[in-house]
Structure formats: C-alpha cells, structure tokens
Write a protein that holds these residues in place. Structure first.
Motif, mmCIF file in Angstrom:
data_model
loop_
_atom_site.group_PDB
_atom_site.id
_atom_site.type_symbol
_atom_site.label_atom_id
_atom_site.label_comp_id
_atom_site.label_asym_id
_atom_site.label_seq_id
_atom_site.Cartn_x
_atom_site.Cartn_y
_atom_site.Cartn_z
ATOM 1 N N ARG A 1 6.943 2.641 0.118
ATOM 2 C CA ARG A 1 6.437 1.919 1.042
ATOM 3 C C ARG A 1 7.047 2.456 2.333
ATOM 4 O O ARG A 1 8.029 2.682 2.463
ATOM 5 C CB ARG A 1 6.664 0.298 0.962
ATOM 6 C CG ARG A 1 8.182 -0.156 1.127
ATOM 7 C CD ARG A 1 8.436 -1.402 0.853
ATOM 8 N NE ARG A 1 9.821 -1.955 0.768
ATOM 9 C CZ ARG A 1 10.521 -1.935 1.888
ATOM 10 N NH1 ARG A 1 9.861 -1.716 3.266
ATOM 11 N NH2 ARG A 1 11.833 -2.172 1.831
ATOM 12 N N ASP A 2 6.204 2.051 3.362
ATOM 13 C CA ASP A 2 6.512 2.786 4.694
ATOM 14 C C ASP A 2 7.503 1.546 5.249
ATOM 15 O O ASP A 2 7.345 0.314 5.076
ATOM 16 C CB ASP A 2 5.217 2.589 5.787
ATOM 17 C CG ASP A 2 4.632 3.937 5.725
ATOM 18 O OD1 ASP A 2 5.055 5.058 5.739
ATOM 19 O OD2 ASP A 2 3.183 3.998 5.573
ATOM 20 N N PRO B 1 2.299 4.730 1.234
ATOM 21 C CA PRO B 1 2.561 5.186 2.869
ATOM 22 C C PRO B 1 1.290 5.843 3.133
ATOM 23 O O PRO B 1 0.819 6.521 2.396
ATOM 24 C CB PRO B 1 3.765 5.793 2.539
ATOM 25 C CG PRO B 1 4.496 5.556 1.417
ATOM 26 C CD PRO B 1 3.422 5.109 0.505
ATOM 27 N N GLU B 2 0.967 5.777 4.495
ATOM 28 C CA GLU B 2 0.016 6.600 5.200
ATOM 29 C C GLU B 2 -0.069 7.908 4.868
ATOM 30 O O GLU B 2 0.765 8.657 5.163
ATOM 31 C CB GLU B 2 0.079 6.276 6.622
ATOM 32 C CG GLU B 2 -1.212 6.565 7.335
ATOM 33 C CD GLU B 2 -1.079 5.949 8.855
ATOM 34 O OE1 GLU B 2 -2.039 6.599 9.609
ATOM 35 O OE2 GLU B 2 -0.174 5.604 9.210
ATOM 36 N N GLY B 3 -1.194 8.456 4.430
ATOM 37 C CA GLY B 3 -1.324 9.810 4.280
ATOM 38 C C GLY B 3 -0.994 10.277 2.779
ATOM 39 O O GLY B 3 -1.397 11.333 2.424
ATOM 40 N N TRP B 4 -0.353 9.406 2.171
ATOM 41 C CA TRP B 4 0.064 9.812 0.751
ATOM 42 C C TRP B 4 -0.933 9.163 -0.376
ATOM 43 O O TRP B 4 -1.575 8.163 0.036
ATOM 44 C CB TRP B 4 1.525 9.279 0.351
ATOM 45 C CG TRP B 4 2.577 9.865 1.446
ATOM 46 C CD1 TRP B 4 2.893 9.607 2.828
ATOM 47 C CD2 TRP B 4 3.445 10.983 0.885
ATOM 48 N NE1 TRP B 4 3.699 10.455 3.135
ATOM 49 C CE2 TRP B 4 4.209 11.209 2.240
ATOM 50 C CE3 TRP B 4 3.777 11.453 -0.346
ATOM 51 C CZ2 TRP B 4 5.302 11.865 2.092
ATOM 52 C CZ3 TRP B 4 4.844 12.438 -0.120
ATOM 53 C CH2 TRP B 4 5.436 12.581 1.049
ATOM 54 N N ARG B 5 -0.872 9.279 -1.498
ATOM 55 C CA ARG B 5 -1.566 8.645 -2.815
ATOM 56 C C ARG B 5 -0.775 8.978 -3.911
ATOM 57 O O ARG B 5 -0.046 10.166 -4.225
ATOM 58 C CB ARG B 5 -3.095 9.149 -2.875
ATOM 59 C CG ARG B 5 -3.197 10.809 -2.906
ATOM 60 C CD ARG B 5 -4.725 11.042 -3.329
ATOM 61 N NE ARG B 5 -5.206 10.198 -4.584
ATOM 62 C CZ ARG B 5 -6.203 10.127 -5.067
ATOM 63 N NH1 ARG B 5 -7.278 10.970 -4.267
ATOM 64 N NH2 ARG B 5 -6.605 9.402 -6.189
ATOM 65 N N TYR C 1 1.452 14.033 -1.130
ATOM 66 C CA TYR C 1 0.974 14.192 0.232
ATOM 67 C C TYR C 1 0.157 15.949 0.343
ATOM 68 O O TYR C 1 0.837 16.717 0.150
ATOM 69 C CB TYR C 1 1.949 14.046 1.513
ATOM 70 C CG TYR C 1 1.552 14.098 2.898
ATOM 71 C CD1 TYR C 1 1.282 12.937 3.594
ATOM 72 C CD2 TYR C 1 0.925 15.285 3.538
ATOM 73 C CE1 TYR C 1 0.936 12.891 4.824
ATOM 74 C CE2 TYR C 1 0.780 15.391 4.749
ATOM 75 C CZ TYR C 1 0.595 14.179 5.356
ATOM 76 O OH TYR C 1 0.078 13.950 6.846
ATOM 77 N N PRO D 1 0.856 -1.187 0.018
ATOM 78 C CA PRO D 1 0.097 -0.046 0.141
ATOM 79 C C PRO D 1 0.943 1.274 -0.013
ATOM 80 O O PRO D 1 2.048 1.388 0.514
ATOM 81 C CB PRO D 1 -0.868 -0.183 1.528
ATOM 82 C CG PRO D 1 0.023 -0.857 2.108
ATOM 83 C CD PRO D 1 0.648 -1.997 1.334
ATOM 84 N N HIS E 1 10.819 5.947 11.566
ATOM 85 C CA HIS E 1 10.037 5.709 10.252
ATOM 86 C C HIS E 1 10.618 6.222 8.921
ATOM 87 O O HIS E 1 11.347 7.177 9.087
ATOM 88 C CB HIS E 1 8.703 6.393 10.478
ATOM 89 C CG HIS E 1 7.983 6.416 9.418
ATOM 90 N ND1 HIS E 1 7.610 7.470 8.405
ATOM 91 C CD2 HIS E 1 6.994 5.468 8.554
ATOM 92 C CE1 HIS E 1 6.950 7.136 7.441
ATOM 93 N NE2 HIS E 1 6.642 6.172 7.495
#
Length: 389
Positions: A221-222, A205-209, A244, A203, A229
């Motif tokens: 990737r995270d 990374p969190e908060g990104w598209r 972001y 997926p 992190h």
C-alpha cells in the motif's frame, strides 16, 4: 535432473522437521474450518430475510485440490460485486507443517475472461467480464494462460484437504449486504473480515499492479508521512508480486537505486529450498523474461546467489542476497546496484532492456509475518533518471 540438496539444505530440512514434530500435538490451523459447521453457518446467514434481500444469487461449494473448474450456475455482468467467504485449506506436508489456506488458492473466472483470485479468504471482487461464473481451488503453481488453462508441466497433485466457499453475488453492491450479514451473525470472523475489507479497501500503489499469475492482494500500500512517500509491505501467510512497467535500456551505466527498511523477515531459516522460500525483495525483469531479485535473507550470507527453488520460477528467476545482517533490521538502508554487471555475474549474457520493476513478498510456506518499506526507487543511466516510487 534436479540437483541433490547440499549439506546446508539438508540441515535446514532437519530443523524444519523438528519444528513440525514439535507442532504435532498443537498444529497451526490453515484458517477457519471447512465442512458441515461452515456450510450450516453460511446457509443460516443467507436465509436470514435481512440478508436475503441484498443477495441476487449465492452458492456453497466444496473444492478439492485436483478438481477442474466448477460452474457455479450463476451468470454475472461486468461491474457485479462478488463476495467470497472461504474456509479450510490444503496440506502439502503435515510433518513439516506446510500448508496453505483458502486465501492462497481460490480463483474465479467469468465468460472466458481473465482469471482472478480473491485477495483474502473473506473479500469482495468486482467482476470485469460477464458470463457464467466458475471457481477452482488451485495450489500455488503455474497457469498456462490468463484464461485459466492448467499447465501440464506443473501438475497440481501432492496436496490434500478441502476448501469450502460461499460465493455471493449482490444486487446493489457488497457493503450494504455485508453490513446486514454482520448483524445476522458470523462464522469464525469471516463476515467481520469481509466487511472490514469492503469498508477499508487496500488498492495497489499508484502505477503498480499485481502479477496475474499470483493474483490480487492486500500486501502493498501507498504511505505518506511527513511529506515523504513510501510503499509499505505487510505479508502474513500469503504471496504477492507487485509490478511497475518500464522501458529502460540496460547499459554498463544502468543502476537501480532504492531505499528500504525491513522490520521483520517472514522466515528465520535459509530461504534457498522450497519449504522455506519466504522472503522480501525488489527485482528487475528483463526483455528476455528473466528477473534478478535483490533480497533480504535471515540466514544466507550477503552476496549469495542462487536460482529460485520453485517449479517454473527456477527457469526465470535468480536471487541475490543483498542484506542479511540482523543488526540492519529496522533501519533505512540506501542501495545502488549496477544491474548489467550483476546480471552478467548471476545469470549470463545480459539482455537489452529492463521492462519491469518488482516488489516481492512471500510468506506462504512458513506462514510467518514480514514487514518492509520501500522508497526512492529509480532507474538511473547517466543523466537519465526514471523515478518509480
């Protein structure tokens, strides 16, 4: 009117032509071969009773580079899982060894909803819109809108080849169907790769598209190690822009801070012409639609500023070579850039606000590998700190 290439760019093209000539008798493939062998292998796999029991519908198609959207004769509903196994690709220039495979240019849409791209040439997507499923093969370029209209300012000609695609809509999800298919056989590793993709999704990374114009990917990737992190980037023969969203005023005190470690660059030639424009960077997008991207370069001097050499992007994107010393590869480096004054120097009169931070990875032209890692990304203005990653 396009500018004439300078001496350095002519030299780069010359080096590229020599490489292409050296590969004439041993060309690099664009991916698994399309054609009769691919179609026969896919047809045999779909006909296997253990596979067929999982398939709701499937189609085999052959796609050219200048064709319009093609109906697959399949209706999907939101949430359906669709696997695409694809082979072949398009050549922009065989003498320069410039081409791209199915993982770059295969797009789908359903029921008039937003377009979506397969992240790889063997991967599964979950459909967000219901309706008739359509497919098209589109060389890298620009869309007029998110529904898949072609922008007439950027024609799709100039490439040759074919992409073959097997599109499968599963009854109850892709994983069980791909496991059955892997037991029945394979074609040049496509089924194995699709199964690995289903078992081990990557997926964003969190908060990104990912930027919709280039589609989803498996590039970023995270990562978490020793309590820290970071965002890892691995690009190889593909392209992706991770975004972001922010809303941050651009003042004299605005700074972009981050740390990064580039282990491998996707190009070893100057990146300021189209055929060699493979690079790794972090960028800032502004409320006027422009973006300024701080990049690693293999060959250009630090401090070099140039407009993006790609169509469409030459209207909106400016590159700033921040790092190019090979001795710094593999090292964590801390950066802090005064965004407003940088914009004034590189582009012109500064806008009012920052609206996005980007991570960019391009390796589609030279089809080499790039490895990079980012951490500690933040926008700072006096006491105000916006932590991003």
């Amino acid at each position: 009117m396009a500018e004439k290439p300078g001496f350095g760019q002519v030299m780069t093209l010359g080096r590229l032509a020599l490489r292409g000539a050296a590969r004439f008798f041993r060309p690099r493939p664009l991916g698994p071969e399309a054609g009769m062998a691919f179609e026969q292998a896919m047809s045999a796999l779909l006909a296997d009773p253990a596979v067929a029991s999982h398939v709701r519908d499937a189609r085999l198609v052959a796609l050219g580079p200048e064709e319009d959207w093609q109906s697959l004769g399949i209706a999907v509903t939101p949430g359906d899982e669709v696997t695409v196994l694809a082979a072949g690709g398009f050549w922009a220039s065989r003498p320069l060894d410039l081409g791209f495979g199915a993982r770059i240019g295969l797009w789908l849409r359903a029921g008039g909803g937003a377009i979506f791209k397969t992240p790889a040439n063997a991967s599964t997507v979950k459909v967000a819109f219901g309706g008739p499923l359509e497919i098209v093969a589109k060389p890298p370029g620009e869309w007029a809108d998110e529904q898949g209209a072609f922008d007439p300012a950027y024609p799709r000609g100039g490439v040759a080849g074919e992409i073959g695609a097997c599109v499968i809509v599963w009854k109850e999800g892709a994983l069980a169907g791909l496991e059955a298919m892997s037991r029945a056989g394979d074609y040049e590793g496509l089924v194995a790769r699709a199964l690995d993709d289903a078992r081990n999704p990557v997926p964003a990374p969190e908060g990104w598209r990912y930027l919709w114009r280039l589609g989803e990917g498996r590039i970023f990737r995270d990562a978490h190690a020793n309590g820290d992190h970071s965002i890892c980037c691995h690009t190889s023969g593909d392209v992706g822009i991770l975004q972001y969203p922010v809303d941050f005023p651009l003042t004299e005190n605005t700074r972009l801070r981050w740390r990064w470690k580039a282990d491998r660059l996707p190009c070893d030639l100057p990146e300021d012409i189209q055929p060699t424009h493979d690079y790794l960077s972090i960028a800032v997008e502004f409320d006027n639609g422009q973006d300024l991207t701080y990049m690693w370069s293999s060959s250009l001097a630090e401090g070099t500023i140039f407009r993006c050499p790609l169509p469409f992007w030459d209207k909106v994107e400016t590159h700033w070579v921040l790092r190019s010393n090979p001795a710094d590869l593999g090292k964590w480096l801390s950066e802090e850039q005064p965004v407003r004054s940088d914009y004034a120097k590189a582009v012109g009169a500064p806008p009012a606000r920052i609206v996005k931070v980007w991570l960019i990875a391009v390796s589609v032209f030279q089809r080499r590998e790039g490895l990079c890692e980012y951490a500690g990304i933040e926008l700072v203005d006096g006491d105000r700190v916006l932590k991003i990653a």
